[in-house]
Design a protein around this motif. Structure first.
Motif, mmCIF file in Angstrom:
data_model
loop_
_atom_site.group_PDB
_atom_site.id
_atom_site.type_symbol
_atom_site.label_atom_id
_atom_site.label_comp_id
_atom_site.label_asym_id
_atom_site.label_seq_id
_atom_site.Cartn_x
_atom_site.Cartn_y
_atom_site.Cartn_z
ATOM 1 N N ALA A 1 0.832 -1.202 0.000
ATOM 2 C CA ALA A 1 0.000 0.000 0.000
ATOM 3 C C ALA A 1 0.872 1.261 0.000
ATOM 4 O O ALA A 1 0.550 2.250 -0.680
ATOM 5 C CB ALA A 1 -0.930 -0.003 1.209
ATOM 6 N N LYS B 1 2.184 1.811 -3.406
ATOM 7 C CA LYS B 1 1.118 2.286 -4.284
ATOM 8 C C LYS B 1 0.822 3.763 -4.062
ATOM 9 O O LYS B 1 0.631 4.533 -5.010
ATOM 10 C CB LYS B 1 -0.146 1.450 -4.042
ATOM 11 N N SER C 1 4.705 2.639 -8.253
ATOM 12 C CA SER C 1 3.289 2.487 -7.907
ATOM 13 C C SER C 1 2.606 1.471 -8.814
ATOM 14 O O SER C 1 1.839 0.621 -8.350
ATOM 15 C CB SER C 1 2.586 3.842 -8.007
ATOM 16 N N GLY D 1 -10.112 -3.584 -10.063
ATOM 17 C CA GLY D 1 -9.232 -3.181 -8.971
ATOM 18 C C GLY D 1 -7.772 -3.312 -9.349
ATOM 19 O O GLY D 1 -6.945 -2.453 -9.016
ATOM 20 N N GLU E 1 -6.864 -0.480 -11.883
ATOM 21 C CA GLU E 1 -6.748 0.827 -11.244
ATOM 22 C C GLU E 1 -5.554 0.890 -10.301
ATOM 23 O O GLU E 1 -4.998 1.963 -10.069
ATOM 24 C CB GLU E 1 -8.043 1.145 -10.493
ATOM 25 N N SER E 2 -5.161 -0.260 -9.785
ATOM 26 C CA SER E 2 -4.006 -0.295 -8.899
ATOM 27 C C SER E 2 -2.705 -0.151 -9.683
ATOM 28 O O SER E 2 -1.794 0.572 -9.278
ATOM 29 C CB SER E 2 -3.993 -1.600 -8.096
ATOM 30 N N THR E 3 -2.619 -0.832 -10.827
ATOM 31 C CA THR E 3 -1.387 -0.795 -11.620
ATOM 32 C C THR E 3 -1.329 0.399 -12.562
ATOM 33 O O THR E 3 -0.231 0.824 -12.960
ATOM 34 C CB THR E 3 -1.245 -2.074 -12.456
ATOM 35 N N ALA F 1 -4.792 -5.050 -3.787
ATOM 36 C CA ALA F 1 -5.304 -4.848 -5.146
ATOM 37 C C ALA F 1 -6.802 -4.611 -5.136
ATOM 38 O O ALA F 1 -7.325 -3.768 -5.882
ATOM 39 C CB ALA F 1 -4.962 -6.053 -6.022
ATOM 40 N N GLN G 1 -8.917 -1.216 -4.423
ATOM 41 C CA GLN G 1 -9.324 -0.367 -5.538
ATOM 42 C C GLN G 1 -10.731 -0.713 -6.013
ATOM 43 O O GLN G 1 -11.474 0.151 -6.468
ATOM 44 C CB GLN G 1 -8.336 -0.519 -6.695
#
Length: 441
Positions: free
Chosen positions: A178, A181, A189, A303, A306-308, A351, A354
């Motif tokens: 986290a 990220k 991130s 998720g 949007e996380s990567t 993950a 998100q």
């Protein structure tokens, strides 16, 4: 510049491969254990699952819905199969009889899904799964996944107590990923999930050499086995329950495509839904032959995307190719299955934070009042309440309906469908109508 781009693609592909693998590998192993299969049969299901999943992802991204979304074993059907397997003794059936009924239900549902797509039923299904139903779906999915992966982060000792040291380590991985990220630069991130696995895996093995991995098994033969759970039969209670769950599973397709369309700022044409349903129905029918769980696009992929923040399809395709290779080459899948359970679950927990954000954004344009809030709060809170209830509470009910009634996710979505189609809610926003118009194009 080109070399830098190739490096990003390479590491993004590895990240996709791990994401697909960690989401998929536990499913065939748990199904095999629930139906008391041999090690060779479990390895066979695992390898087949990887090959079918890799091919399914590539085909969906190419000619299906054309988004980089994981196509894999449906969590809805997975839960139903585990519950039906556990209820076999109370039903007076053998595990092979239950497995055969499941195979029949999946074959029928796959065929019906294909027919619905061929005969232009996309608009009709869209009317069933209204925007608010999809909002409830995403919210319940994010909560269910958070519960599943949080439970997976907690290490339980043989006496049933918590292994505090390993559990704390998994929490450190969550905080670490986290932090990367939130505070890392764009590159760090985007690859925070991969970094979490690459760093967490060796450190975990160094600190806890005897702790469990995702799979602890010898390689076994792993050859193709037809109907390992049992040959198709007409155990009607099992067939009907599986069939209903598989049809409800279509909500995954619509929720995933609609959520992906928001990310890519576009309106998906009707043929994307149709093509995706055709492929998903085909995968489910093929999968039932080899003991696999029915397939669906993973709304949870939103998720991950949007996380990567990596939205190109090339890494997604290469990730699919790598997953196929893991299933084809003997021993590779079993080797990767040594990934520590708590590390894999900790990374996926981050993950899917998100996905909760996606669920919140899906309702932010609705202005709820003391009446209209019931259309969202009632199915979500009822679903969560059932999720948190002790499964033993439902054992007094007829065995045939226990898998349905005890599944908070399914009950929540079904209640939402009923509320949306029986009550004329006053719309405080044009969002729902606009979404319906876009989906009907």
């Amino acid at each position: 510049m080109n070399q830098s781009s190739n490096k990003v693609t390479f590491f993004a592909s590895i990240q996709w491969m791990f994401f697909i693998f960690v989401n998929v590998v536990v499913v065939p192993i748990s199904i095999g254990a629930a139906f008391e299969l041999s090690t060779g049969e479990i390895v066979s299901i695992l390898r087949t699952s990887l090959v079918v999943t890799g091919a399914a992802c590539i085909l969906q991204g190419w000619i299906g819905h054309r988004y980089p979304l994981l196509e894999g074993p449906s969590g809805i059907i997975w839960g139903v199969m585990l519950t039906l397997g556990a209820s076999a003794p109370s039903l007076g059936l053998s595990l092979k009889e239950v497995g055969g009924g499941i195979a029949t239900g999946m074959l029928l549902a796959g065929a019906v899904t294909i027919l619905l797509a061929l005969f232009g039923a996309v608009s009709f299904i869209n009317k069933i799964f209204k925007p608010m139903v999809m909002n409830v779906f995403l919210m319940l999915l994010s909560i269910q996944l958070a519960i599943i992966f949080f439970d997976g982060m907690i290490s339980v000792a043989e006496d049933g107590s918590m292994n505090v040291t390993i559990t704390l380590f998994s929490l450190v991985i969550v905080i670490f990923v986290a932090f990367l990220k939130i505070k890392g630069n764009r590159l760090i991130s985007n690859f925070s999930l991969l970094i979490g696995i690459v760093v967490g895996w060796p450190i975990f093995k160094l600190l806890f050499p005897d702790a469990g991995s995702i799979a602890s098994m010898s390689e076994g033969s792993g050859g193709l086995i037809l109907f390992p759970l049992g040959p198709p039969n007409l155990q009607l209670s099992i067939v009907i329950m599986t069939f209903i769950a598989c049809l409800l599973n279509m909500s995954n397709t619509f929720a995933s495509i609609q959520a992906a369309a928001v990310i890519y700022k576009e309106s998906p044409e009707r043929n994307r839904y149709r093509n995706s349903m055709l492929l998903t129905g085909g995968y489910s029918m093929i999968g039932s032959l080899f003991g696999l769980v029915a397939y669906a696009p993973f709304a949870s992929s939103i998720g991950f995307l949007e996380s990567t923040q990596i939205y190109e399809k090339k890494p997604y395709y290469w990730g699919g190719v790598m997953i196929i290779a893991l299933g084809v080459v003997p021993g590779l899948a079993v080797m990767l299955a040594q990934l520590p359970i708590t590390v894999g679950n900790a990374v996926l927990f981050v993950a899917y934070l998100q996905l909760f954000g996606t669920a919140l954004k899906s309702v932010r344009n609705y202005a709820f009042n003391s009446v209209t809030v019931h259309r969202f709060a009632a199915p979500v809170l009822l679903g969560v309440s059932i999720m948190m209830a002790d499964p033993k509470l439902f054992t007094s009910l007829p065995s045939v309906i226990q898998p349905l009634v005890s599944n908070g996710f399914i009950i929540g979505v079904l209640l939402s469908i009923v509320l949306e189609h029986t009550i004329r809610w006053q719309e405080d926003s044009g969002t729902a109508e606009k979404t319906e118009q876009l989906n009907s194009k």
